[in-house]
Write an enzyme that holds these catalytic residues in place. Structure first.
Site, PDB file in Angstrom:
ATOM      1  N   HIS A   1       3.702  -3.524  10.789  1.00 37.76           N
ATOM      2  CA  HIS A   1       4.885  -4.176  11.366  1.00 37.76           C
ATOM      3  C   HIS A   1       5.103  -5.588  10.820  1.00 37.76           C
ATOM      4  O   HIS A   1       6.189  -6.143  10.944  1.00 37.76           O
ATOM      5  CB  HIS A   1       4.812  -4.171  12.899  1.00 37.76           C
ATOM      6  CG  HIS A   1       3.861  -5.163  13.485  1.00 37.76           C
ATOM      7  ND1 HIS A   1       2.587  -4.835  13.917  1.00 37.76           N
ATOM      8  CD2 HIS A   1       3.992  -6.496  13.740  1.00 37.76           C
ATOM      9  CE1 HIS A   1       1.999  -5.915  14.410  1.00 37.76           C
ATOM     10  NE2 HIS A   1       2.825  -6.931  14.311  1.00 37.76           N
TER      11      HIS A   1
ATOM     12  N   GLY B   1       1.217 -14.121  16.109  1.00 33.00           N
ATOM     13  CA  GLY B   1       0.544 -14.802  15.010  1.00 33.00           C
ATOM     14  C   GLY B   1      -0.796 -14.178  14.670  1.00 33.00           C
ATOM     15  O   GLY B   1      -1.319 -14.371  13.580  1.00 33.00           O
TER      16      GLY B   1
ATOM     17  N   SER C   1      -1.167 -10.838  14.771  1.00 29.77           N
ATOM     18  CA  SER C   1      -0.864  -9.490  14.279  1.00 29.77           C
ATOM     19  C   SER C   1      -1.491  -9.243  12.911  1.00 29.77           C
ATOM     20  O   SER C   1      -1.446 -10.103  12.025  1.00 29.77           O
ATOM     21  CB  SER C   1       0.644  -9.288  14.170  1.00 29.77           C
ATOM     22  OG  SER C   1       1.230  -9.162  15.427  1.00 29.77           O
ATOM     23  N   GLY C   2      -2.051  -8.056  12.752  1.00 33.60           N
ATOM     24  CA  GLY C   2      -2.659  -7.688  11.477  1.00 33.60           C
ATOM     25  C   GLY C   2      -4.090  -8.149  11.329  1.00 33.60           C
ATOM     26  O   GLY C   2      -4.786  -7.731  10.405  1.00 33.60           O
TER      27      GLY C   2
ATOM     28  N   ASP D   1       0.420   1.959  12.490  1.00 32.96           N
ATOM     29  CA  ASP D   1       0.690   0.537  12.210  1.00 32.96           C
ATOM     30  C   ASP D   1      -0.430  -0.037  11.336  1.00 32.96           C
ATOM     31  O   ASP D   1      -1.303  -0.771  11.809  1.00 32.96           O
ATOM     32  CB  ASP D   1       0.799  -0.233  13.530  1.00 32.96           C
ATOM     33  CG  ASP D   1       1.316  -1.653  13.338  1.00 32.96           C
ATOM     34  OD1 ASP D   1       1.818  -1.959  12.235  1.00 32.96           O
ATOM     35  OD2 ASP D   1       1.210  -2.451  14.282  1.00 32.96           O
TER      36      ASP D   1
END
Length: 654
Positions: free
Chosen positions: A460, A602, A604-605, A508
């Site tokens: 995403h 912030g 994310s991932g 994701d």
């Protein structure tokens, strides 16, 4: 419309620059982002303005149906920028077959082929884009008798080989009679199968079963039908007896049952670009008893043996056979076997140690057993990189230079002003696989190091068009405080999972290739995290931490400068579904009941890293994906479950 760029001091000017100047001259309204401007009083679609700096424009014509017209392009003697216009006889369609495309993958920045459903390279008429090499042939079909190929290949031994042909539009309508025996099946295909589906197509099937007690079952290979909601159908629009369904792609089989002995099924293409074809087998089924007596009906429509319910293995592919299960008995006493959940998970669940005996014993393979490179499987679940040679071929201890942090120096602990929700400051060298991803110079997402030239993150982060361009991204490695990275690398390529769903956040996951590998001299401050095997199991005794530079609360507007860490606990899938309803088996939940320790915007991932009690290596168990706000009670963070993607990851980075 043709115009000439006057001679400049520079010998060349980029097409994008000219395009930007030209668009500006048409008084494009930036306030409402309209794509319509005015030129000489006439409305102009900005997407139809083409700045063509091609070295060649070729025209090829197919004048006979089914006759193959060869098409080969080479860049052996220098780079190629070329438009090839394909046309065929009126009232026909064009099928382009690509047999090979040898390029260097770079997310279409350097080498690319763009196929248009028109004779102008208009963004809204893109059929397909190729940014990766092609080794096995596939076909693309237009919606009319024209097609445009736009090639860009840089210097090197690169080539395109293929052919195109004029084809007639398929009359995809069938009357199908099924047999009374459910094991006798036939097949239905998407239009032009096995070619990719064009943006416009139509199919209709009228089924008839031998009697009113039998319905029709459609078993798809990698496709699922769900009732249409307020969202559009992006990968196929279906009408089954006047009820509308949307199709989408998944990585497993599904069965769609129609409780009617003479249903009518319509299919329409509904994607903006060409998408994967589908194949389904059809058969009759007993409406009153869809599965045999000793079988359980999954939410995916599959039938699995009742004895396989609650065995720790996702036989249904949506965990419907594994949720709402009471905790199984360990069976430590007597001669009965220990329950599979407790066998060889690295922890002594039975006082007599019965559950951890003979763990290197070879056994039948399944998703809850470790598979060696030789193909044989052993009972031990977490055999990878545990310091013991469990496989006879010793493959379980190969490639284990990962997941061992070396703490260099302490940093004054935070008092709570700078943190992930409920987090504290990390120390240098504590999380050497943590990466900060900057988009146009600003922190946007996190990532983890997999190898000297590959990172892993969340899909995403790159889902919007501009975010998918690797040229805007940079990776900051070996960093404790923002701005103090030991190594900064540009991103060469972004690989988003092909089944990523932007609505549900399923699949994701994304991989990022660095332009240049980080040097080995940066160890131990920069090193990979260990990838879990598909059988990897995390128990309540494992230590799991989420890390990142994200916000400390939903309302926060200031990012922390020091890398934050927060300890979280993994929830069972049953508890996770109690919080969020149906979630994918490719997701997991982690947090604390109070919600006081969580990831936020912030992060994310970034990684959810776990270590076994007494273990020395950290494994990447999850990727920060989504959640309901940040730090809310009984609403844990949701992470991508990494061990579901191990084979997909290795297929790209090996």
């Amino acid at each position: 419309m043709v115009f000439v760029v006057p001679q400049l001091k520079s010998p060349a000017v980029c097409e994008e620059c000219v395009g930007a100047i030209f668009r500006n001259s048409i008084h494009l309204s930036m306030k409402n982002r309209s794509s319509v401007g005015y030129l000489l009083g006439l409305p102009v679609d900005i997407d139809s303005i083409v700045i063509n700096g091609s070295q060649c424009v070729d025209k090829l014509y197919a004048n006979l149906h089914g006759a193959r017209v060869p098409l080969n392009v080479f860049s052996s003697w220098g780079g190629v920028t070329c438009h090839v216009k394909l046309t065929s006889v009126p009232s026909s369609l064009i099928r382009l077959t690509i047999t090979s495309f040898l390029i260097e993958p770079s997310d279409c920045v350097n080498d690319a082929l763009t196929v248009y459903d028109a004779l102008l390279p208009m963004r809204g008429r893109i059929l397909h884009r190729l940014c990766e090499p092609v080794s096995s042939s596939f076909s693309i079909v237009t919606t009319s008798n024209v097609m445009l190929l736009s090639f860009r290949m840089t210097n090197g031994n690169k080539s395109f080989r293929g052919y195109f042909e004029a084809i007639t539009e398929e009359m995809c309508m069938s009357q199908i009679e099924t047999h009374s025996e459910p094991h006798i099946t036939g097949q239905i295909y998407s239009p032009f199968y096995p070619s990719l589906l064009p943006p416009m197509c139509f199919c209709s099937w009228k089924f008839e079963t031998p009697n009113s007690a039998l319905g029709v079952a459609l078993k798809f290979q990698n496709y699922v039908l769900k009732p249409k909601d307020i969202k559009s159908c992006d990968h196929g629009w279906w009408k089954v007896n006047e009820i509308i369904f949307c199709g989408s792609y998944v990585g497993h089989h599904t069965v769609f049952r129609i409780a009617d002995h003479s249903p009518e099924v319509e299919f329409r293409c509904s994607s903006r670009t060409s998408v994967q074809p589908f194949l389904a087998s059809y058969s009759s089924y007993n409406i009153s008893q869809p599965c045999p007596e000793s079988y359980f009906l999954c939410s995916t429509g599959l039938c699995v043996e009742k004895s396989r319910r609650c065995d720790g293995l996702d036989d249904c592919h949506d965990e419907s056979d594994e949720i709402f299960c009471s905790r199984p008995p360990k069976n430590c006493a007597g001669n009965s076997p220990v329950h599979p959940l407790f066998v060889c998970n690295g922890e002594r669940d039975c006082i007599n140690g019965k559950d951890e005996l003979n763990c290197t014993q070879e056994t039948t393979c399944s998703a809850i057993r470790y598979q060696c490179n030789s193909g044989s499987c052993i009972l031990k679940k977490n055999a990878k990189c545990d310091g013991v040679h469990d496989c006879q071929d010793r493959s379980d201890e190969a490639n284990c230079a990962c997941g061992r942090p070396y703490v260099v120096k302490k940093v004054n602990s935070s008092t709570g002003n700078e943190r992930i929700v409920g987090g504290v400051n990390s120390v240098e060298g504590e999380w050497p696989w943590q990466v900060s991803l900057l988009f146009s110079g600003n922190l946007y997402c996190g990532a983890s190091i997999l190898s000297p030239d590959w990172l892993i993150s969340a899909a995403h982060c790159f889902s919007k068009e501009r975010l998918s361009d690797p040229r805007y991204w940079s990776a900051h490695l070996g960093m404790l405080m923002q701005g103090s990275a030991k190594y900064v690398a540009d991103i060469k390529r972004i690989v988003v999972h092909e089944y990523y769903n932007a609505y549900t956040f399923d699949y994701d996951i994304a991989l990022l290739q660095l332009n240049k590998p980080w040097p080995s001299s940066l160890r131990p401050l920069v090193q990979p995290v260990c990838l879990p095997s598909p059988s990897h199991t995390v128990t309540a005794n494992h230590h799991c931490w989420v890390t990142g530079w994200g916000y400390r609360s939903e309302e926060d507007k200031v990012l922390p400068s020091v890398l934050q860490k927060a300890e979280v606990s993994l929830l069972t899938q049953t508890d996770c579904k109690k919080s969020y309803g149906p979630i994918s088996p490719r997701m997991l939940c982690a947090g604390v009941p109070s919600g006081e320790q969580d990831a936020c915007r912030g992060d994310s991932g970034g990684p959810l890293s776990c270590k076994a009690p007494g273990g020395s290596r950290w494994f990447l168990i999850g990727i920060v994906s989504w959640g309901a706000g940040c730090g809310r009670p009984n609403l844990p963070g949701v992470y991508t479950r990494v061990n579901k993607f191990t084979s997909w990851i290795y297929s790209h980075i090996s």
